[in-house]
Write a protein that holds these residues in place. Structure first.
Motif, PDB file in Angstrom:
ATOM      1  N   LEU A 112       0.819  -1.212   0.000  1.00 49.61           N
ATOM      2  CA  LEU A 112       0.000   0.000   0.000  1.00 49.61           C
ATOM      3  C   LEU A 112       0.854   1.264   0.000  1.00 49.61           C
ATOM      4  O   LEU A 112       0.477   2.281  -0.581  1.00 49.61           O
ATOM      5  N   LEU A 113       2.006   1.215   0.675  1.00 46.51           N
ATOM      6  CA  LEU A 113       2.913   2.362   0.644  1.00 46.51           C
ATOM      7  C   LEU A 113       3.330   2.671  -0.794  1.00 46.51           C
ATOM      8  O   LEU A 113       3.384   3.831  -1.207  1.00 46.51           O
ATOM      9  N   SER A 114       3.616   1.615  -1.536  1.00 41.75           N
ATOM     10  CA  SER A 114       4.037   1.785  -2.923  1.00 41.75           C
ATOM     11  C   SER A 114       2.915   2.346  -3.787  1.00 41.75           C
ATOM     12  O   SER A 114       3.134   3.215  -4.631  1.00 41.75           O
ATOM     13  N   ASN A 115       1.677   1.879  -3.525  1.00 44.67           N
ATOM     14  CA  ASN A 115       0.549   2.264  -4.380  1.00 44.67           C
ATOM     15  C   ASN A 115      -0.070   3.608  -4.014  1.00 44.67           C
ATOM     16  O   ASN A 115      -0.607   4.307  -4.874  1.00 44.67           O
ATOM     17  N   THR A 116      -0.034   3.969  -2.724  1.00 40.83           N
ATOM     18  CA  THR A 116      -0.771   5.148  -2.277  1.00 40.83           C
ATOM     19  C   THR A 116       0.112   6.336  -1.898  1.00 40.83           C
ATOM     20  O   THR A 116      -0.351   7.467  -1.912  1.00 40.83           O
ATOM     21  N   GLN A 117       1.356   6.074  -1.516  1.00 41.02           N
ATOM     22  CA  GLN A 117       2.307   7.118  -1.121  1.00 41.02           C
ATOM     23  C   GLN A 117       1.692   8.111  -0.129  1.00 41.02           C
ATOM     24  O   GLN A 117       1.559   9.301  -0.419  1.00 41.02           O
ATOM     25  N   PRO A 118       1.310   7.637   1.059  1.00 39.88           N
ATOM     26  CA  PRO A 118       0.675   8.507   2.049  1.00 39.88           C
ATOM     27  C   PRO A 118       1.665   9.486   2.674  1.00 39.88           C
ATOM     28  O   PRO A 118       2.892   9.292   2.595  1.00 39.88           O
ATOM     29  N   GLN A 119       1.128  10.531   3.308  1.00 38.98           N
ATOM     30  CA  GLN A 119       1.978  11.466   4.054  1.00 38.98           C
ATOM     31  C   GLN A 119       2.074  11.080   5.534  1.00 38.98           C
ATOM     32  O   GLN A 119       2.936  11.578   6.253  1.00 38.98           O
ATOM     33  N   LEU A 120       1.158  10.196   5.977  1.00 39.23           N
ATOM     34  CA  LEU A 120       1.140   9.800   7.388  1.00 39.23           C
ATOM     35  C   LEU A 120       0.741   8.337   7.503  1.00 39.23           C
ATOM     36  O   LEU A 120      -0.183   7.883   6.823  1.00 39.23           O
ATOM     37  N   VAL A 121       1.432   7.606   8.382  1.00 38.73           N
ATOM     38  CA  VAL A 121       1.090   6.213   8.685  1.00 38.73           C
ATOM     39  C   VAL A 121       0.787   6.089  10.168  1.00 38.73           C
ATOM     40  O   VAL A 121       1.592   6.519  11.006  1.00 38.73           O
ATOM     41  N   LEU A 122      -0.376   5.522  10.501  1.00 40.41           N
ATOM     42  CA  LEU A 122      -0.686   5.141  11.876  1.00 40.41           C
ATOM     43  C   LEU A 122      -0.256   3.694  12.019  1.00 40.41           C
ATOM     44  O   LEU A 122      -0.851   2.803  11.413  1.00 40.41           O
ATOM     45  N   LEU A 123       0.765   3.446  12.817  1.00 39.91           N
ATOM     46  CA  LEU A 123       1.489   2.173  12.763  1.00 39.91           C
ATOM     47  C   LEU A 123       1.465   1.414  14.080  1.00 39.91           C
ATOM     48  O   LEU A 123       1.930   1.904  15.105  1.00 39.91           O
ATOM     49  N   ASP A 124       0.945   0.184  14.022  1.00 36.35           N
ATOM     50  CA  ASP A 124       1.042  -0.733  15.161  1.00 36.35           C
ATOM     51  C   ASP A 124       2.401  -1.429  15.093  1.00 36.35           C
ATOM     52  O   ASP A 124       2.987  -1.560  14.014  1.00 36.35           O
ATOM     53  N   ASN A 125       2.888  -1.894  16.236  1.00 36.25           N
ATOM     54  CA  ASN A 125       4.206  -2.541  16.235  1.00 36.25           C
ATOM     55  C   ASN A 125       4.125  -4.055  16.103  1.00 36.25           C
ATOM     56  O   ASN A 125       4.955  -4.666  15.433  1.00 36.25           O
ATOM     57  N   TYR A 126       3.131  -4.683  16.737  1.00 38.40           N
ATOM     58  CA  TYR A 126       3.042  -6.147  16.726  1.00 38.40           C
ATOM     59  C   TYR A 126       2.120  -6.611  15.605  1.00 38.40           C
ATOM     60  O   TYR A 126       0.901  -6.523  15.711  1.00 38.40           O
ATOM     61  N   LEU A 127       2.727  -7.085  14.527  1.00 40.52           N
ATOM     62  CA  LEU A 127       1.992  -7.513  13.340  1.00 40.52           C
ATOM     63  C   LEU A 127       2.299  -8.985  13.069  1.00 40.52           C
ATOM     64  O   LEU A 127       3.313  -9.509  13.543  1.00 40.52           O
ATOM     65  N   PRO A 128       1.445  -9.676  12.317  1.00 37.29           N
ATOM     66  CA  PRO A 128       1.622 -11.125  12.117  1.00 37.29           C
ATOM     67  C   PRO A 128       2.954 -11.521  11.496  1.00 37.29           C
ATOM     68  O   PRO A 128       3.477 -12.598  11.788  1.00 37.29           O
ATOM     69  N   ASP A 129       3.524 -10.660  10.658  1.00 36.46           N
ATOM     70  CA  ASP A 129       4.753 -11.032   9.948  1.00 36.46           C
ATOM     71  C   ASP A 129       5.963 -10.200  10.365  1.00 36.46           C
ATOM     72  O   ASP A 129       6.947 -10.110   9.634  1.00 36.46           O
TER      73      ASP A 129
END
Length: 230
Positions: free
Chosen positions: A46-63
């Motif tokens: 999604l970063l590649s496709n949308t190029q956002p200015q802000l990410v709300l980011l969790d730390n514990y993800l499945p991968d």
């Protein structure tokens, strides 16, 4: 004057929390939700496709851990900012996020008011960066104050579990116009009355719910809880 919208990507693997954060973003007039990712792999795509200015980011993800994303070349190239929203309370993760320029670091369970304030500060931060082409010391100090504004500790979060809080918030998110009594929330969620009352009052303190008094013909008025309009 019409302002440009700020594109926001949410990276959160708990669907209920992701939807609550998405709702808050979508209701802000200056923010535009461009996607929700539930893993690092989805986030990178999604970063590649949308190029956002802000990410709300969790730390514990499945991968893997979200902290690894902060140094991703796509985030760096896009000059994208990060607000951590995570249960990661260890100092290593927190200091790493700060060293790598995270705009904010919010611990779960998240206060609705706290996240709203953070998003509003980021909007102001982005606007001042856009307007100011050359800065003086006062401008620089203003930018740092927006990024590092101190908040009073939300003592009401002590003992609040994220999954239980999400259960309560989802009930009100699904029934925005409805008022609930404590007994009605107990019936809908299966929680004890004591637990329900504590979480409802926490949501009031956080600015997510408001209290309305319902006066009947006999007995004491009942406290009714309603979702605060964004």
């Amino acid at each position: 004057m019409q302002h440009e919208l700020i594109d926001v990507l949410i990276v959160e693997d708990e669907n209920t929390l992701a939807q609550l954060n998405a709702e808050l973003v979508s209701k802000h007039p200056r923010l535009r939700l461009v996607g929700i990712a539930s893993s690092l792999a989805e986030a990178r795509a999604l970063l590649s496709n949308t190029q956002p200015q802000l990410v709300l980011l969790d730390n514990y993800l499945p991968d893997g851990k979200g902290i690894t994303l902060i140094n991703d070349p796509q985030i760096i190239r896009a000059n994208c900012s990060v607000i951590f929203i995570t249960a990661a309370s260890d100092m290593d993760t927190c200091s790493q996020a700060i060293r790598n320029g995270a705009f904010d670091y919010i611990l779960k369970p998240v206060s609705w008011k706290r996240l709203s304030q953070s998003l509003e500060r980021f909007v102001q931060f982005a606007e001042q960066q856009r307007v100011w082409k050359i800065v003086d010391q006062q401008n620089v100090d203003s930018l740092y104050q927006l990024q590092a504004k101190n908040f009073r500790q939300d003592n009401g979060s002590k003992g609040i579990e994220e999954s239980t809080l999400a259960l309560i918030q989802k009930l009100f998110a699904d029934e925005i116009a409805r008022c609930f009594s404590v007994d009605e929330v107990v019936s809908e969620t299966g929680l004890s009355k004591t637990t329900t009352r504590r979480y409802l009052e926490h949501c009031v303190e956080a600015g997510y719910l408001a209290v309305e008094m319902q006066y009947g013909k006999i007995g004491h008025p009942r406290r009714m809880y309603r979702r605060v309009a964004a």
